[in-house]
Scaffold this motif. Structure first.
Motif: not given
Length: 580
Positions: A100-111, A153-164
């Motif tokens: 569920e988390l990864m699917e949401q992060l995928r959708c958040e790449t479509f800015i 790790m999933g958020w950083s890899r999919l969005t390109g942002y560094p981990v907090i």
């Protein structure tokens, strides 16, 4: 509730309204709105289970992170196929959480193009959620740290942002340890963001790998080992603070069941009534012997006294919430404000004099009206003592606050249709006759009668044979028309019910959803008119399928000051902040 708390509640309600408008704009879905911090479509909560879209732990969400949650929900609705997602998601809760988390992060790449603010809102939201999870202790255990690291790790890899930066040092060792095992899945997800099905295959693989690590760690521990206990506790903490999607609705309150009526949708004339010949509008107090009313009133007073309810305190809160300030003359001799021309000569004679100003005085005027509409169907008999306590105390407090109020009820004149159904049978049972019972609209206290004069009639709620079946939609229309007959600035209707509309004769002659479909239509029409705020107060039931602004109460315990204070707060904000 203090003035600052009320103002915070109002700001939160305004923030939710703005975020709902944003979601509608991004998705093109006009039926979306927020109710009690949950995104709904046509008053049905949407199943958005990604952990970082849920309400953050205290303190309440600032507007920036609330906007991030709204933008994330909008992108999920726009870019994820819900049916495909349900078909591909794993069955096990742990794997499903990560999927569920990864699917949401995928959708958040479509800015959306030209909307950098959306990207910033999403980043602010995820980072605020990450800090809240760290502060709450999710990463204190081995399992919690593993789940938290995978999320970063999933958020950083999919969005390109560094981990907090706040937790980068904390997760570094765990990240290095699991990178070889899940690195391929993360890279695959990055490549396939545009293809939901292909992405899901990599997300399932990642979820299975992490679940395998957790189970392997558990298998290495002997039974009764302290570390095994710690990991088990860590799993529980991780699920409760991340999100346990299996148990998130386990609050003792069920959702009202509603559906569309095939008959009503196909009818050119819409909702209809077979006959109004036997319909009645009655003062409930006239249906009970005076001696019995006295007994009922004594019984109600005993219940209220036993709960030590502070009515003056509730009255002050209601007045502050519902009243509006109106100009009431001037205050002279002030040290600031507008210059008082009559005192200029005093300035010449006494240059040091500072009391040369005047200020407008304002008085709180409660130019509002509240109607309490009680569902007097058979199932409500079991809850009527608690309901009677609530409406009696509210009416008394509203009276003390100077707010016009009335207590109404609705039921039917008979079970299973009564004389209306007999007439229908005599006419050869024409198809789809519409409402097929004789309705009774009850007045326990009208707007011109004070609580003190109506207190005996209010106790007629204890008369058991009033409670039969319920035709809610017509009752809501009736109560709204009574409200409109009063010249006030604000009108609120609070419908108190424990279930869906029900009349056996009407449902049998039409279909099962004829009455509740009509209720939804009526509430939508009244809200569209805008001059009456319609709120639903559910007795052990979530009425959000019918009422956009609703509150579900658990009345297994008698109403006390805590419950009534929350109820007053909810009324003051127009039902925009719901509790369960």
């Amino acid at each position: 509730m203090t003035i600052s708390e009320r103002e915070a509640a109002r700001r939160a309600a305004r923030g939710e309204a703005l975020c709902a408008a944003t979601v509608r704009a991004l998705t093109g879905d006009a039926a979306l709105h927020y109710s009690g911090a949950r995104l709904c479509r046509n008053m049905r909560p949407l199943p958005l289970h990604a952990p970082h879209l849920q309400t953050l732990p205290a303190p309440a969400d600032p507007l920036a992170t609330l906007r991030g949650a709204a933008d994330g929900a909008a992108l999920r609705l726009r870019h994820s196929d819900a049916a495909l997602h349900r078909r591909l998601q794993p069955d096990a809760p742990l794997e499903r959480l990560l999927f569920e988390l990864m699917e949401q992060l995928r959708c958040e790449t479509f800015i959306p193009a030209g909307m950098p603010g959306v990207a910033q809102n999403l980043r602010d939201r995820f980072e605020a959620w990450s800090r809240a999870m760290h502060t709450a202790g999710v990463a204190d255990s081995h399992v919690g740290l593993l789940l938290y690291t995978v999320a970063q790790m999933g958020w950083s890899r999919l969005t390109g942002y560094p981990v907090i930066e706040d937790t980068e040092g904390l997760i570094e060792a765990t990240r290095m340890a699991i990178a070889p095992q899940i690195g391929g899945a993360l890279a695959g997800m990055r490549r396939t963001c545009a293809d939901q099905a292909a992405f899901a295959a990599y997300a399932r693989a990642l979820a299975a790998d992490i679940a395998g690590l957790i189970r392997a760690a558990g298998a290495d521990q002997t039974e009764g080992d302290a570390k095994d206990d710690e990991d088990e506790k860590g799993v529980r903490n991780a699920f409760s603070l991340f999100l346990d999607i299996d148990d998130q609705e386990d609050d003792g309150i069920t959702l009202a069941h509603s559906g569309d009526s095939r008959v009503l949708k196909a009818s050119a004339q819409g909702y209809c009534v077979f006959t109004q010949r036997y319909d009645r509008e009655l003062y409930a107090g006239t249906l009970v012997r005076r001696a019995l009313l006295t007994e009922f009133r004594e019984r109600l007073d005993e219940r209220i006294v036993a709960q030590a309810i502070n009515v003056p305190r509730l009255a002050r809160a209601l007045k502050a919430a519902l009243a509006v300030p109106q100009r009431d003359g001037w205050s002279f001799g002030e040290e600031h404000g507008r210059i008082d021309g009559r005192r200029l000569a005093q300035l010449v004679s006494s240059p040091a004099e500072r009391r040369l100003f005047r200020l407008e005085k304002h008085t709180l005027i409660a130019e509002s009206m509240v109607s309490l509409l009680i569902d007097c169907s058979g199932s409500m008999k079991a809850q009527i003592e608690a309901v009677a306590m609530i409406v009696d105390v509210l009416s008394r407090a509203l009276d003390a606050a100077g707010v016009t109020n009335e207590i109404l009820g609705f039921t039917t004149g008979a079970w299973n249709g009564g004389r209306a159904r007999t007439d229908w049978l005599a006419r050869g049972k024409p198809k789809f006759p519409g409402r097929l019972n004789e309705v009774s609209h009850l007045i326990f206290k009208d707007a011109v009668t004070s609580w003190r004069r109506a207190r005996s009639d209010i106790a007629s709620l204890f008369k058991a044979d009033l409670f039969r079946e319920g035709v809610d939609g017509e009752a809501v229309e009736w109560a709204c028309e009574r409200l409109r007959s009063r010249s006030v600035n604000r009108r609120l209707l609070i419908v108190i019910s424990d279930g869906s509309p029900m009349d056996a004769a009407t449902n049998q002659a039409n279909d099962d959803h004829y009455l509740d479909h009509h209720l939804r239509e009526v509430v939508a029409q009244q809200q569209a008119l805008g001059d009456v705020e319609v709120l639903g107060l559910g007795v052990g039931l979530d009425l959000s399928p019918y009422y956009r602004n609703s509150l579900a109460l658990d009345l297994t315990s008698p109403p006390d000051m805590t419950m009534l204070s929350r109820l007053v707060d909810w009324i003051g904000t127009g039902g925009r902040r719901a509790h369960s």
